[in-house]
Design a protein around this motif. Structure first.
Motif, PDB file in Angstrom:
ATOM      1  N   ASN A 139       1.110  -1.197  -0.415  1.00 38.28           N
ATOM      2  CA  ASN A 139       0.070  -0.066  -0.213  1.00 38.28           C
ATOM      3  C   ASN A 139       0.870   0.891  -0.051  1.00 38.28           C
ATOM      4  N   ILE A 140       1.693   1.385   0.992  1.00 37.32           N
ATOM      5  CA  ILE A 140       2.706   2.482   1.246  1.00 37.32           C
ATOM      6  C   ILE A 140       3.272   2.830  -0.377  1.00 37.32           C
ATOM      7  N   ALA A 141       4.252   1.066  -0.624  1.00 37.13           N
ATOM      8  CA  ALA A 141       4.455   2.001  -1.955  1.00 37.13           C
ATOM      9  C   ALA A 141       3.657   1.694  -3.400  1.00 37.13           C
ATOM     10  N   LYS A 142       2.241   1.772  -3.448  1.00 38.56           N
ATOM     11  CA  LYS A 142       1.489   2.215  -4.534  1.00 38.56           C
ATOM     12  C   LYS A 142       1.281   4.287  -4.123  1.00 38.56           C
ATOM     13  N   GLN A 143       1.692   3.545  -3.101  1.00 34.18           N
ATOM     14  CA  GLN A 143       1.123   5.947  -3.046  1.00 34.18           C
ATOM     15  C   GLN A 143       2.516   6.528  -3.385  1.00 34.18           C
ATOM     16  N   LEU A 144       3.641   5.989  -2.684  1.00 35.61           N
ATOM     17  CA  LEU A 144       4.796   6.917  -3.429  1.00 35.61           C
ATOM     18  C   LEU A 144       5.089   6.748  -5.032  1.00 35.61           C
ATOM     19  N   VAL A 145       5.057   5.141  -5.571  1.00 34.38           N
ATOM     20  CA  VAL A 145       4.607   5.511  -7.393  1.00 34.38           C
ATOM     21  C   VAL A 145       3.944   6.507  -7.356  1.00 34.38           C
ATOM     22  N   ASN A 146       2.918   6.748  -7.293  1.00 33.29           N
ATOM     23  CA  ASN A 146       1.258   7.280  -8.064  1.00 33.29           C
ATOM     24  C   ASN A 146       1.870   8.803  -7.399  1.00 33.29           C
ATOM     25  N   GLY A 147       3.057   9.255  -6.576  1.00 37.88           N
ATOM     26  CA  GLY A 147       3.547  10.867  -6.595  1.00 37.88           C
ATOM     27  C   GLY A 147       3.049  11.359  -5.394  1.00 37.88           C
ATOM     28  N   GLN A 148       2.781  10.691  -3.570  1.00 40.10           N
ATOM     29  CA  GLN A 148       2.918  11.008  -2.875  1.00 40.10           C
ATOM     30  C   GLN A 148       4.130  11.179  -2.386  1.00 40.10           C
ATOM     31  N   THR A 149       4.368  13.088  -2.042  1.00 38.22           N
ATOM     32  CA  THR A 149       5.238  13.263  -1.223  1.00 38.22           C
ATOM     33  C   THR A 149       5.743  12.432  -0.275  1.00 38.22           C
ATOM     34  N   ALA A 150       5.270  11.497   0.654  1.00 45.25           N
ATOM     35  CA  ALA A 150       5.478  10.975   1.722  1.00 45.25           C
ATOM     36  C   ALA A 150       4.480  10.068   2.417  1.00 45.25           C
ATOM     37  N   VAL A 151       4.362   8.909   2.871  1.00 42.04           N
ATOM     38  CA  VAL A 151       3.341   8.329   3.668  1.00 42.04           C
ATOM     39  C   VAL A 151       4.184   8.241   5.203  1.00 42.04           C
TER      40      VAL A 151
END
Length: 415
Positions: A139-151
């Motif tokens: 879940n964390i990886a998905k958000q980071l790849v999608n452009g999230q600054t930080a999770v």
């Protein structure tokens, strides 16, 4: 005169190295594109030759095995206790205080915050599968790849009232940071040099929170890993923690208990969103998590369609075992990357059905937002290569020429 020459030389050296090692790309984006995840060490202690069954388990760490196929950042080290192991290896074995053989000991990347390892146990398919991957990490990886600054991983303490107050404060401050902080303007020279693969205006200030319970069996190994990113975090088992994860699964540092406050949250956000003052990864704070993610394929330009993480296929034998039946979400494929307002509800329902207590990551923003897309090249995915910046080389050469010319003129005048 000699002092003048030395001063000029020192100035020229510092000036050129500062220019070469600093860039205007935000830290979180530079880390995602340029910093490969450090490798964990899987140390297997045994005596004498391994049995065929044990060799099969060890083969999962080969390039063609499960670890290699899932792109997990971990490498294997076999230690035969009957073959006069090195002193440091023997000390690591004794520190485990276990009679189990073969014994698998997991260590964080060197220099290890926890030198004796963050976990040890039986060498089994189940342990290998859960150590290298979990639903929350995907879940964390998905958000980071999608452009999230930080999770931000919010690790609960178990005290409901204390956890609620700390998490609400964290969410409130992250919303404020999204509105008040500004990303640095990326210089044209850095764009031409290829230090960022996406359009600068596509980068967004966006933070999210995922919650992890220390009692969640599906995230047991992740919890121990998080507590090993610094050498004293296990001493705060009764306090909630907030750990910002950026780049390719890199934990910046932990905010603990009352340390989760507006000042420390803002400082962490500034550290992640400011220009990358040093491109050398080892000179920046943080510890990478062990994750099964093909980062090189996901963060380089590929197609205009959004990237999608590969499904968590897991070990074939483990997926058919009783443990997998009890925890199907641990080997379930990731949801589609495209943002959908119903995604959060669907993910929570899936976690509930699987009997997990981990809360699905949800954006701090109250409105659904579009995931950042990663543009592509016609030639498909490929690893980023460093392109020499001839402007910087010319500038450095000019400084050297000026220093030499000045030295020559001073010597001529002296004569």
């Amino acid at each position: 005169m000699r002092r003048c020459i030395i001063s000029l030389a020192v100035f020229g050296f510092l000036f050129t190295t500062t220019v070469i090692w600093a860039c205007s790309v935000p830290v979180f984006r530079y880390a995602l594109e340029r910093w490969p995840a450090d490798k964990y060490s899987a140390v297997v202690f045994h005596r004498g030759d391994l049995t065929p069954e044990q060799q099969k388990l060890v083969s999962h760490f080969d390039q063609e095995g499960t670890v290699g196929q899932k792109s997990a950042n971990v490498e294997l080290k076999l230690i035969d206790l009957d073959a006069e192991p090195a002193r440091e290896d023997l000390e690591l074995w004794k520190a485990q205080e276990s009679d189990t053989l073969p014994l698998l000991v997991m260590r964080t990347p060197l220099p290890a915050p926890v030198p004796v390892g963050f976990w040890s146990g039986e060498l089994s398919e189940e342990n290998i599968a859960r150590l290298i991957d979990s639903p929350l990490r995907q879940n964390i990886a998905k958000q980071l790849v999608n452009g999230q600054t930080a999770v931000w991983v919010f690790l609960e303490s178990g005290d409901a009232e204390k956890d609620k107050a700390a998490r609400e404060l964290l969410a409130q401050e992250l919303k404020r940071m999204e509105k008040t902080l500004k990303l640095p303007e990326i210089e044209q020279a850095d764009i031409e040099q290829g230090l960022v693969s996406v359009a600068p205006d596509s980068l967004k200030m966006k933070f999210s929170i995922v919650t992890c319970s220390r009692d969640d069996s599906a995230e047991q190994y992740l919890t121990q890993m998080l507590l090993s990113t610094e050498n004293d975090l296990k001493d705060f088992d009764s306090e909630p923690m907030a750990l910002p994860v950026f780049g390719r699964g890199r934990v910046l540092y932990a905010l603990i208990g009352k340390g989760i406050n507006p000042g420390t949250i803002e400082q962490a956000c500034r550290d992640l969103t400011g220009p990358c003052t040093c491109q050398v990864k080892d000179q920046n704070p943080g510890t990478d998590l062990l994750m099964s993610v093909p980062w090189e394929k996901l963060v380089t330009p590929a197609t205009q369609d959004e990237k999608e993480l590969p499904p968590l296929t897991g070990l074939t034998s483990f997926s058919n075992s009783e443990a997998a039946k009890n925890d199907p979400a641990s080997m379930a494929p990731l949801a589609d990357q495209k943002t959908n307002p119903d995604n959060a509800t669907a993910e929570k329902q899936t976690a509930k059905e699987a009997g997990q207590s981990v809360e699905v990551a949800e954006s701090v923003s109250t409105q659904p937002s579009e995931a950042a897309t990663i543009p592509a090249e016609d030639s498909g995915s490929r690893s980023l290569k460093f392109k020499p910046d001839y402007t910087l080389i010319t500038l450095a050469a000019s400084v050297i020429v000026i220093i030499l010319a000045g030295s020559y003129l001073l010597l001529v005048r002296k004569q």
